[in-house]
Motif scaffolding. Structure first.
Motif, PDB file in Angstrom:
ATOM      1  N   GLU A  89       0.821  -1.211   0.000  1.00 13.12           N
ATOM      2  CA  GLU A  89       0.000   0.000   0.000  1.00 13.12           C
ATOM      3  C   GLU A  89       0.859   1.267   0.000  1.00 13.12           C
ATOM      4  OE1 GLU A  89      -3.917  -1.855   2.242  1.00 13.12           O
ATOM      5  OE2 GLU A  89      -2.443  -0.746   3.437  1.00 13.12           O
ATOM      6  N   GLU A  90       1.791   1.329   0.943  1.00 15.72           N
ATOM      7  CA  GLU A  90       2.535   2.578   1.126  1.00 15.72           C
ATOM      8  C   GLU A  90       3.545   2.832   0.003  1.00 15.72           C
ATOM      9  OE1 GLU A  90       4.226   2.707   5.032  1.00 15.72           O
ATOM     10  OE2 GLU A  90       2.291   3.096   5.981  1.00 15.72           O
ATOM     11  N   PHE A  94      -0.502   3.618  -2.854  1.00 16.04           N
ATOM     12  CA  PHE A  94      -0.743   5.016  -2.502  1.00 16.04           C
ATOM     13  C   PHE A  94      -0.060   5.986  -3.481  1.00 16.04           C
ATOM     14  CE2 PHE A  94      -1.463   4.142   2.351  1.00 16.04           C
ATOM     15  CZ  PHE A  94      -2.547   3.331   2.034  1.00 16.04           C
ATOM     16  N   GLU A 108      -4.864  12.345  -0.475  1.00 14.48           N
ATOM     17  CA  GLU A 108      -3.671  12.403   0.371  1.00 14.48           C
ATOM     18  C   GLU A 108      -4.038  12.504   1.850  1.00 14.48           C
ATOM     19  OE1 GLU A 108      -0.652  11.841  -0.019  1.00 14.48           O
ATOM     20  OE2 GLU A 108      -0.104  12.147  -2.108  1.00 14.48           O
ATOM     21  N   PHE A 111      -4.466   8.979   2.876  1.00  8.04           N
ATOM     22  CA  PHE A 111      -3.162   8.320   2.931  1.00  8.04           C
ATOM     23  C   PHE A 111      -2.410   8.712   4.199  1.00  8.04           C
ATOM     24  CE2 PHE A 111      -2.930   8.320  -1.997  1.00  8.04           C
ATOM     25  CZ  PHE A 111      -3.800   7.247  -2.034  1.00  8.04           C
ATOM     26  N   ARG A 115      -1.175   6.040   6.926  1.00 11.63           N
ATOM     27  CA  ARG A 115       0.249   5.895   7.252  1.00 11.63           C
ATOM     28  C   ARG A 115       0.489   6.087   8.749  1.00 11.63           C
ATOM     29  NH1 ARG A 115       0.989   9.055   2.264  1.00 11.63           N
ATOM     30  NH2 ARG A 115       1.839   7.675   0.626  1.00 11.63           N
ATOM     31  N   ILE A 169     -10.271   3.539  -0.806  1.00 16.20           N
ATOM     32  CA  ILE A 169      -9.045   3.359  -1.586  1.00 16.20           C
ATOM     33  C   ILE A 169      -9.254   2.437  -2.789  1.00 16.20           C
ATOM     34  CG2 ILE A 169      -6.645   2.619  -1.520  1.00 16.20           C
ATOM     35  CD1 ILE A 169      -7.214   5.140   0.111  1.00 16.20           C
TER      36      ILE A 169
END
Length: 199
Positions: A89-90, A94, A108, A111, A115, A169
């Protein structure tokens, strides 16, 4: 786009009954076996819900003799597969979505929230794994109350992540990522697992 977590009907749909026996006991999934990396991530999310269900069961009766396989399954998933999923994902999903989503989506913001929660999860998971290792080895827990609280926290935070990811997402990934984006994500996910095998 709202920055409040999904709730109500959306949350109930995400947390519908999962076949724990089929999903939580599967071997690690192969990104190449899915039509797209989005389908792969959706399947991983179902497995994570199954792991959450196992955690909810274990926190009610962690010393039950029949729970040993479940303890090992949860421990192995948290140690081997969850970190890979977070990296998927990161490091891949993303950034790709950030490039493709319109600014009006305010993606964002989501995100950043995810995170931050991922960072908090790492401490929670490390503490939980230490307790699971003790149980698997047949030792008594030094602080059973802390184990129960930690198991509950991990389950709750994972379910909250999945609510965001499944309702915000992944739908945007299906809408905005093109074929080149999807191919690149599949190859990156597969390479990550080749470098850090989970089997």
């Amino acid at each position: 786009m709202t920055t409040r977590p999904p709730h109500g009907k959306a949350m109930k749909a995400i947390e519908r009954s999962i076949d724990i026996k089929d999903l939580a006991t599967e071997d690690a999934l192969d990104p190449h076996s899915f039509r797209s990396p989005i389908d792969f991530l959706a399947a991983e999310h179902k497995r994570q819900l199954a792991i959450c269900d196992l955690l909810d069961h274990l926190k009610r009766n962690p010393r039950h003799a029949a729970a040993c396989d479940e303890l090992t399954r949860v421990r192995d998933y948290l140690v081997r597969e969850l970190p890979l999923h977070t990296e998927d994902e990161e490091q891949d999903l993303f950034p790709a979505l950030a490039r493709r989503c319109p600014s009006s989506d305010e993606i964002e913001t989501v995100f950043s929230l995810l995170r931050l929660e991922h960072d908090c999860d790492r401490t929670l998971v490390a503490d939980l794994v230490a307790a699971l290792d003790a149980l698997i080895d047949g030792h008594a827990l030094p602080d059973p109350a802390a184990f129960l609280a930690n198991a509950r926290a991990v389950s709750e935070t994972q379910r909250r992540h999945l609510a965001w990811e499944n309702t915000v997402i992944l739908p945007r990934a299906r809408r905005h990522l093109n074929s080149e984006d999807l191919t690149a994500r599949t190859e990156a996910m597969a390479a990550r697992r080749a470098a850090k095998p989970v089997g």
